[in-house]
Design a protein around this motif. Structure first.
Motif, mmCIF file in Angstrom:
data_model
loop_
_atom_site.group_PDB
_atom_site.id
_atom_site.type_symbol
_atom_site.label_atom_id
_atom_site.label_comp_id
_atom_site.label_asym_id
_atom_site.label_seq_id
_atom_site.Cartn_x
_atom_site.Cartn_y
_atom_site.Cartn_z
ATOM 1 N N SER A 104 4.949 7.820 -1.882
ATOM 2 C CA SER A 104 4.731 6.407 -1.547
ATOM 3 C C SER A 104 3.785 5.751 -2.553
ATOM 4 O O SER A 104 4.049 4.663 -3.052
ATOM 5 C CB SER A 104 4.194 6.261 -0.121
ATOM 6 O OG SER A 104 2.882 6.778 0.000
ATOM 7 N N HIS B 2 3.528 -1.759 3.884
ATOM 8 C CA HIS B 2 2.985 -0.409 3.760
ATOM 9 C C HIS B 2 4.140 0.534 3.438
ATOM 10 O O HIS B 2 5.212 0.427 4.025
ATOM 11 C CB HIS B 2 2.309 0.013 5.062
ATOM 12 C CG HIS B 2 1.200 -0.905 5.464
ATOM 13 N ND1 HIS B 2 -0.002 -0.961 4.775
ATOM 14 C CD2 HIS B 2 1.122 -1.841 6.444
ATOM 15 C CE1 HIS B 2 -0.777 -1.873 5.337
ATOM 16 N NE2 HIS B 2 -0.114 -2.426 6.344
ATOM 17 N N VAL C 38 -8.412 3.679 7.869
ATOM 18 C CA VAL C 38 -7.425 2.613 8.102
ATOM 19 C C VAL C 38 -8.070 1.475 8.888
ATOM 20 O O VAL C 38 -7.888 0.297 8.580
ATOM 21 C CB VAL C 38 -6.189 3.173 8.856
ATOM 22 C CG1 VAL C 38 -5.299 2.055 9.390
ATOM 23 C CG2 VAL C 38 -5.387 4.084 7.927
ATOM 24 N N SER D 105 -1.677 -3.154 11.174
ATOM 25 C CA SER D 105 -1.376 -4.278 10.292
ATOM 26 C C SER D 105 -0.563 -5.352 11.026
ATOM 27 O O SER D 105 -0.799 -6.552 10.852
ATOM 28 C CB SER D 105 -0.588 -3.771 9.083
ATOM 29 O OG SER D 105 -0.855 -4.566 7.959
ATOM 30 N N THR E 114 0.829 -1.204 0.000
ATOM 31 C CA THR E 114 0.000 0.000 0.000
ATOM 32 C C THR E 114 0.865 1.256 0.000
ATOM 33 O O THR E 114 1.996 1.257 0.493
ATOM 34 C CB THR E 114 -0.922 0.071 1.244
ATOM 35 O OG1 THR E 114 -0.138 0.362 2.412
ATOM 36 C CG2 THR E 114 -1.679 -1.226 1.463
ATOM 37 N N PHE F 267 6.981 -1.953 7.107
ATOM 38 C CA PHE F 267 6.697 -0.570 6.721
ATOM 39 C C PHE F 267 7.968 0.057 6.175
ATOM 40 O O PHE F 267 9.035 -0.060 6.780
ATOM 41 C CB PHE F 267 6.186 0.259 7.908
ATOM 42 C CG PHE F 267 5.541 1.535 7.465
ATOM 43 C CD1 PHE F 267 4.169 1.653 7.400
ATOM 44 C CD2 PHE F 267 6.320 2.614 7.026
ATOM 45 C CE1 PHE F 267 3.566 2.822 6.915
ATOM 46 C CE2 PHE F 267 5.743 3.766 6.546
ATOM 47 C CZ PHE F 267 4.363 3.871 6.499
ATOM 48 N N CYS G 103 1.247 6.722 9.296
ATOM 49 C CA CYS G 103 2.177 5.641 8.938
ATOM 50 C C CYS G 103 2.302 4.656 10.097
ATOM 51 O O CYS G 103 2.100 3.453 9.944
ATOM 52 C CB CYS G 103 3.559 6.218 8.607
ATOM 53 S SG CYS G 103 3.571 7.145 7.068
ATOM 54 N N LEU H 250 -7.935 -1.944 6.470
ATOM 55 C CA LEU H 250 -6.910 -2.967 6.720
ATOM 56 C C LEU H 250 -7.482 -4.354 7.022
ATOM 57 O O LEU H 250 -7.038 -5.329 6.419
ATOM 58 C CB LEU H 250 -5.936 -2.511 7.817
ATOM 59 C CG LEU H 250 -4.633 -1.955 7.249
ATOM 60 C CD1 LEU H 250 -4.852 -0.829 6.266
ATOM 61 C CD2 LEU H 250 -3.681 -1.521 8.346
ATOM 62 N N VAL I 239 -4.031 3.989 0.545
ATOM 63 C CA VAL I 239 -4.635 4.138 1.869
ATOM 64 C C VAL I 239 -4.937 5.623 2.119
ATOM 65 O O VAL I 239 -4.053 6.467 1.972
ATOM 66 C CB VAL I 239 -3.674 3.611 2.969
ATOM 67 C CG1 VAL I 239 -4.284 3.809 4.356
ATOM 68 C CG2 VAL I 239 -3.361 2.138 2.734
ATOM 69 N N THR J 160 -1.038 2.884 10.839
ATOM 70 C CA THR J 160 -1.316 1.826 9.862
ATOM 71 C C THR J 160 -0.443 0.603 10.135
ATOM 72 O O THR J 160 -0.912 -0.541 10.104
ATOM 73 C CB THR J 160 -1.052 2.356 8.432
ATOM 74 O OG1 THR J 160 -1.932 3.453 8.188
ATOM 75 C CG2 THR J 160 -1.273 1.288 7.376
ATOM 76 N N TYR J 161 0.837 0.864 10.422
ATOM 77 C CA TYR J 161 1.773 -0.236 10.650
ATOM 78 C C TYR J 161 1.364 -1.046 11.876
ATOM 79 O O TYR J 161 1.289 -2.277 11.840
ATOM 80 C CB TYR J 161 3.180 0.334 10.827
ATOM 81 C CG TYR J 161 4.299 -0.688 10.739
ATOM 82 C CD1 TYR J 161 4.120 -1.926 10.125
ATOM 83 C CD2 TYR J 161 5.563 -0.400 11.265
ATOM 84 C CE1 TYR J 161 5.160 -2.852 10.038
ATOM 85 C CE2 TYR J 161 6.602 -1.309 11.179
ATOM 86 C CZ TYR J 161 6.399 -2.535 10.574
ATOM 87 O OH TYR J 161 7.427 -3.439 10.485
ATOM 88 N N SER K 58 4.142 -8.119 8.710
ATOM 89 C CA SER K 58 3.980 -6.871 7.987
ATOM 90 C C SER K 58 5.293 -6.108 8.030
ATOM 91 O O SER K 58 6.151 -6.379 8.877
ATOM 92 C CB SER K 58 2.852 -6.069 8.649
ATOM 93 O OG SER K 58 2.619 -4.883 7.930
#
Length: 208
Positions: free
Chosen positions: A23, A71, A53, A155, A10, A165, A148, A57, A46, A151-152, A163
């Motif tokens: 990104s 991500h 989020v 996930s 993402t 990042f 960021c 996710l 995202v 989200t990390y 996951s």
């Protein structure tokens, strides 16, 4: 026949001073490159919104059952491709693109303060820096307490650590979208390799 692996990558939509988000541009370039014929690559943009989020996710993890979710985010301070080792649960004070911020200031009430990726980013970093990739890679343990990091953490929680990042610098400072896509591809293949290797190691212990 071995089943294809599935990887989700993402990027984020524009926010703040990032009218073009490096990104997402890099992730779209990566989609053109692909990860090889034995890997299904799914990409998603995202929103820079906490609530989005929280809904997006879980559906990505559930729908695609990926081996790995990566991500990618932009950092105005980054000059290298930066691998983040962990996500943090608390300290979210900055308003998102909808001028919203979680009242609890955290991702998951009662969740662990910090969740680490199952992949050792230091190893990935060393391998990539000695691979002649031509792009500097570094490791960080603070993804910045904004979307960021949020989200990390989410996930890592959903995927039990499967996951990663990656923070990238803004476009042209110093890398082009194509260079960033090449770097992401190398990072992801290295992450998968390491996950395979670690899985093998666990089996060995089991057999003895």
């Amino acid at each position: 026949m071995e089943q294809k692996k599935t990887v989700i990558v993402t990027g984020f939509e524009p926010f703040g001073e990032h009218a073009v988000n490096a990104s997402w541009v890099a992730v779209q370039e990566l989609e053109k490159l692909g990860l090889g014929h034995d890997i299904n690559l799914h990409v998603a943009e995202v929103p820079v919104e906490y609530q989005a989020v929280q809904s997006l996710l879980p559906s990505l993890w559930k729908q695609h059952l990926p081996q790995l979710v990566v991500h990618v985010g932009v950092s105005g301070m980054a000059t290298t491709v930066t691998l983040e080792q962990c996500g943090h649960n608390q300290g979210y004070m900055r308003l998102d693109n909808c001028s919203f911020c979680p009242k609890s200031r955290c991702c998951l009430e009662g969740g662990p303060d910090c969740i680490h990726s199952v992949i050792d980013m230091d190893t990935v970093c060393k391998r990539l820096n000695s691979s002649g990739l031509g792009i500097s890679v570094s490791v960080s343990k603070d993804a910045g307490r904004y979307l960021c990091d949020y989200t990390y953490y989410t996930s890592l929680f959903l995927g039990e650590g499967r996951s990663a990042f990656v923070h990238v610098p803004p476009l042209g400072k110093p890398y082009s979208a194509e260079q960033l896509a090449q770097a992401l591809r190398a990072v992801i293949l290295e992450l998968l390799e390491l996950m395979e290797h670690n899985k093998g190691k666990k089996h060995c212990l089991h057999d003895q």
